[in-house]
Design an enzyme around this catalytic site. Structure first.
Site, PDB file in Angstrom:
ATOM      1  N   SER A  62      48.184 115.359  11.138  1.00 28.55           N
ATOM      2  CA  SER A  62      48.211 114.528  10.594  1.00 28.55           C
ATOM      3  C   SER A  62      46.903 115.295   9.490  1.00 28.55           C
ATOM      4  O   SER A  62      46.319 114.690   7.977  1.00 28.55           O
ATOM      5  CB  SER A  62      47.906 113.178  10.555  1.00 28.55           C
ATOM      6  OG  SER A  62      46.833 112.396  11.058  1.00 28.55           O
ATOM      7  N   ASN A  63      46.106 115.425   9.731  1.00 27.27           N
ATOM      8  CA  ASN A  63      44.486 115.578   9.262  1.00 27.27           C
ATOM      9  C   ASN A  63      44.777 117.156   8.117  1.00 27.27           C
ATOM     10  O   ASN A  63      44.671 116.669   6.736  1.00 27.27           O
ATOM     11  CB  ASN A  63      43.478 116.073   9.869  1.00 27.27           C
ATOM     12  CG  ASN A  63      43.093 115.146  10.657  1.00 27.27           C
ATOM     13  OD1 ASN A  63      41.960 114.769   9.903  1.00 27.27           O
ATOM     14  ND2 ASN A  63      43.197 114.976  11.523  1.00 27.27           N
ATOM     15  N   LEU A 120      38.580 129.172  20.665  1.00 30.83           N
ATOM     16  CA  LEU A 120      38.281 130.316  20.004  1.00 30.83           C
ATOM     17  C   LEU A 120      37.252 131.142  20.892  1.00 30.83           C
ATOM     18  O   LEU A 120      36.820 130.685  21.187  1.00 30.83           O
ATOM     19  CB  LEU A 120      37.829 130.054  18.118  1.00 30.83           C
ATOM     20  CG  LEU A 120      38.859 129.339  18.029  1.00 30.83           C
ATOM     21  CD1 LEU A 120      38.551 128.878  16.397  1.00 30.83           C
ATOM     22  CD2 LEU A 120      40.223 130.469  17.308  1.00 30.83           C
ATOM     23  N   HIS A 168      36.115 116.224  14.895  1.00 33.06           N
ATOM     24  CA  HIS A 168      36.059 116.145  16.208  1.00 33.06           C
ATOM     25  C   HIS A 168      35.711 114.412  16.105  1.00 33.06           C
ATOM     26  O   HIS A 168      35.275 114.034  15.502  1.00 33.06           O
ATOM     27  CB  HIS A 168      35.123 116.284  16.626  1.00 33.06           C
ATOM     28  CG  HIS A 168      35.622 116.435  18.394  1.00 33.06           C
ATOM     29  ND1 HIS A 168      35.956 116.272  19.153  1.00 33.06           N
ATOM     30  CD2 HIS A 168      34.406 115.082  18.964  1.00 33.06           C
ATOM     31  CE1 HIS A 168      35.616 116.580  20.495  1.00 33.06           C
ATOM     32  NE2 HIS A 168      34.485 115.156  20.345  1.00 33.06           N
ATOM     33  N   ASP A 222      29.784 128.937  19.273  1.00 32.48           N
ATOM     34  CA  ASP A 222      29.977 129.133  20.907  1.00 32.48           C
ATOM     35  C   ASP A 222      30.859 128.442  21.694  1.00 32.48           C
ATOM     36  O   ASP A 222      31.376 128.932  22.633  1.00 32.48           O
ATOM     37  CB  ASP A 222      29.062 130.534  21.315  1.00 32.48           C
ATOM     38  CG  ASP A 222      29.002 131.781  20.283  1.00 32.48           C
ATOM     39  OD1 ASP A 222      30.350 132.112  19.333  1.00 32.48           O
ATOM     40  OD2 ASP A 222      28.909 133.138  20.691  1.00 32.48           O
ATOM     41  N   ASP A 244      33.000 122.240  20.086  1.00 33.07           N
ATOM     42  CA  ASP A 244      32.172 120.333  20.279  1.00 33.07           C
ATOM     43  C   ASP A 244      30.784 120.650  19.972  1.00 33.07           C
ATOM     44  O   ASP A 244      30.131 119.401  19.826  1.00 33.07           O
ATOM     45  CB  ASP A 244      32.778 119.293  20.653  1.00 33.07           C
ATOM     46  CG  ASP A 244      34.017 119.340  20.394  1.00 33.07           C
ATOM     47  OD1 ASP A 244      34.810 120.535  19.394  1.00 33.07           O
ATOM     48  OD2 ASP A 244      34.798 119.413  21.294  1.00 33.07           O
ATOM     49  N   GLU A 252      39.002 110.251   9.288  1.00 36.47           N
ATOM     50  CA  GLU A 252      39.576 111.271   9.273  1.00 36.47           C
ATOM     51  C   GLU A 252      39.950 112.227   8.035  1.00 36.47           C
ATOM     52  O   GLU A 252      38.833 113.414   7.941  1.00 36.47           O
ATOM     53  CB  GLU A 252      39.871 111.815  10.763  1.00 36.47           C
ATOM     54  CG  GLU A 252      39.335 111.963  11.861  1.00 36.47           C
ATOM     55  CD  GLU A 252      40.520 112.208  13.736  1.00 36.47           C
ATOM     56  OE1 GLU A 252      40.375 113.245  13.710  1.00 36.47           O
ATOM     57  OE2 GLU A 252      40.125 111.807  14.181  1.00 36.47           O
TER      58      GLU A 252
HETATM   59  C1  GAR Z   1      43.058 114.339  15.964  1.00 37.20           C
HETATM   60  O1  GAR Z   1      41.834 112.956  16.224  1.00 37.20           O
HETATM   61  C2  GAR Z   1      41.289 115.024  15.611  1.00 37.20           C
HETATM   62  O2  GAR Z   1      40.154 114.878  15.321  1.00 37.20           O
HETATM   63  C3  GAR Z   1      41.622 115.619  17.316  1.00 37.20           C
HETATM   64  O3  GAR Z   1      42.868 115.476  17.363  1.00 37.20           O
HETATM   65  C4  GAR Z   1      43.470 115.010  16.882  1.00 37.20           C
HETATM   66  C5  GAR Z   1      45.031 115.759  15.752  1.00 37.20           C
HETATM   67  O4  GAR Z   1      45.906 114.728  14.930  1.00 37.20           O
HETATM   68  N1  GAR Z   1      40.848 116.870  17.385  1.00 37.20           N
HETATM   69  C6  GAR Z   1      40.574 116.570  18.809  1.00 37.20           C
HETATM   70  O5  GAR Z   1      40.356 116.208  19.652  1.00 37.20           O
HETATM   71  C7  GAR Z   1      39.062 118.233  18.532  1.00 37.20           C
HETATM   72  N2  GAR Z   1      38.987 118.150  19.711  1.00 37.20           N
HETATM   73  P1  GAR Z   1      46.600 115.583  14.002  1.00 37.20           P
HETATM   74  O6  GAR Z   1      47.310 116.736  14.190  1.00 37.20           O
HETATM   75  O7  GAR Z   1      47.553 114.113  13.776  1.00 37.20           O
HETATM   76  O8  GAR Z   1      45.360 115.340  12.749  1.00 37.20           O
END
Ligand code: GAR
Length: 207
Positions: A13-14, A98, A114, A147, A150, A179
């Site tokens: 979705s992002n 990574l 995040h 490195d 988060d 987000e």
């Molecule tokens: C989102 O909430 C993003 O912030 C989180 O995973 C979700 C992915 O949603 N990311 C993390 O937790 C990374 N540490 P999406 O696939 O619908 O964008």
């Protein structure tokens, strides 16, 4: 013009929000080139291809770890002309860490979103961590990758309230809406050269 790759593992979705923003001409300095996933069943792959006509690539880990896996990503990036000199790599729900070799190659060109106000609630299930902890405010953070997990320099953050009546799902949805707004904005600021890094602080430069 920056050549962009988006790395996903799931729903996407992002990624959708970023590509929509580009389709609405809000990211004028960005060329989305490829969406890469470590998961062949990621829903986002279908969306990228069918809704936005963006090339997709699946790189299965087959047990490969660290740089051994990441060098395959680096090679795909180069196939799409996404180099450390002209690239931007957006992690959007990408659930692999990574390697430092990869991060070093694309230093300060890898962005991540995040779902918490870092440095609180790093790692997996950040929304659940915040909900269970009982904080009254949470939010989301777009940051550069460094490195560690988060911990990279924070580009932009915004908060949401947590109400007594909320379920964890309510909170997750509220954060997700934010987000979708914040990630394209951070990418836009980066692509317009409006971010200046000093130590680990990111300052907004007005141009
Ligand atoms: C989102 O909430 C993003 O912030 C989180 O995973 C979700 C992915 O949603 N990311 C993390 O937790 C990374 N540490 P999406 O696939 O619908 O964008």
């Amino acid at each position: 013009m920056l050549n962009m790759a988006i790395l996903i593992s799931g729903r996407g979705s992002n990624m959708h929000a970023i590509l929509s923003s580009h389709a609405q001409s809000e990211l004028r300095n960005i060329q989305p080139c490829v969406v890469i996933s470590n998961n062949k069943d990621a829903l986002g792959l279908k969306i990228a291809k069918e809704q936005f006509g963006i090339a997709t690539e699946v790189i299965l880990s087959n047990g490969k770890k660290g740089w051994e896996y990441d060098k395959e990503i680096a090679s795909v990036l180069k196939n799409y002309c996404i180099y450390p000199s002209n690239g931007i790599i957006c992690l959007a729900g990408y659930m692999r860490i990574l390697s430092s070799q990869f991060v070093r190659q694309y230093k300060l060109r890898i962005l991540n979103i995040h779902p918490s106000l870092l440095p609180s609630f790093k790692g997996l299930h950040a929304q659940k961590q915040a909900f269970d902890y009982g904080v009254k405010i949470s939010g989301c953070t777009v940051h550069f990758i460094d490195d560690n997990v988060d911990t990279g320099p924070i580009i932009i953050q915004e908060s949401v309230p947590i109400y007594d009546s909320d379920t964890e799902e309510d909170l997750s949805n509220r954060i997700l809406q934010l987000e979708h707004k914040l990630y394209p904005l951070a990418i836009k600021l980066f692509s317009e050269g409006k971010l200046r890094l000093e130590g680990r602080k990111v300052y907004l430069v007005e141009k």
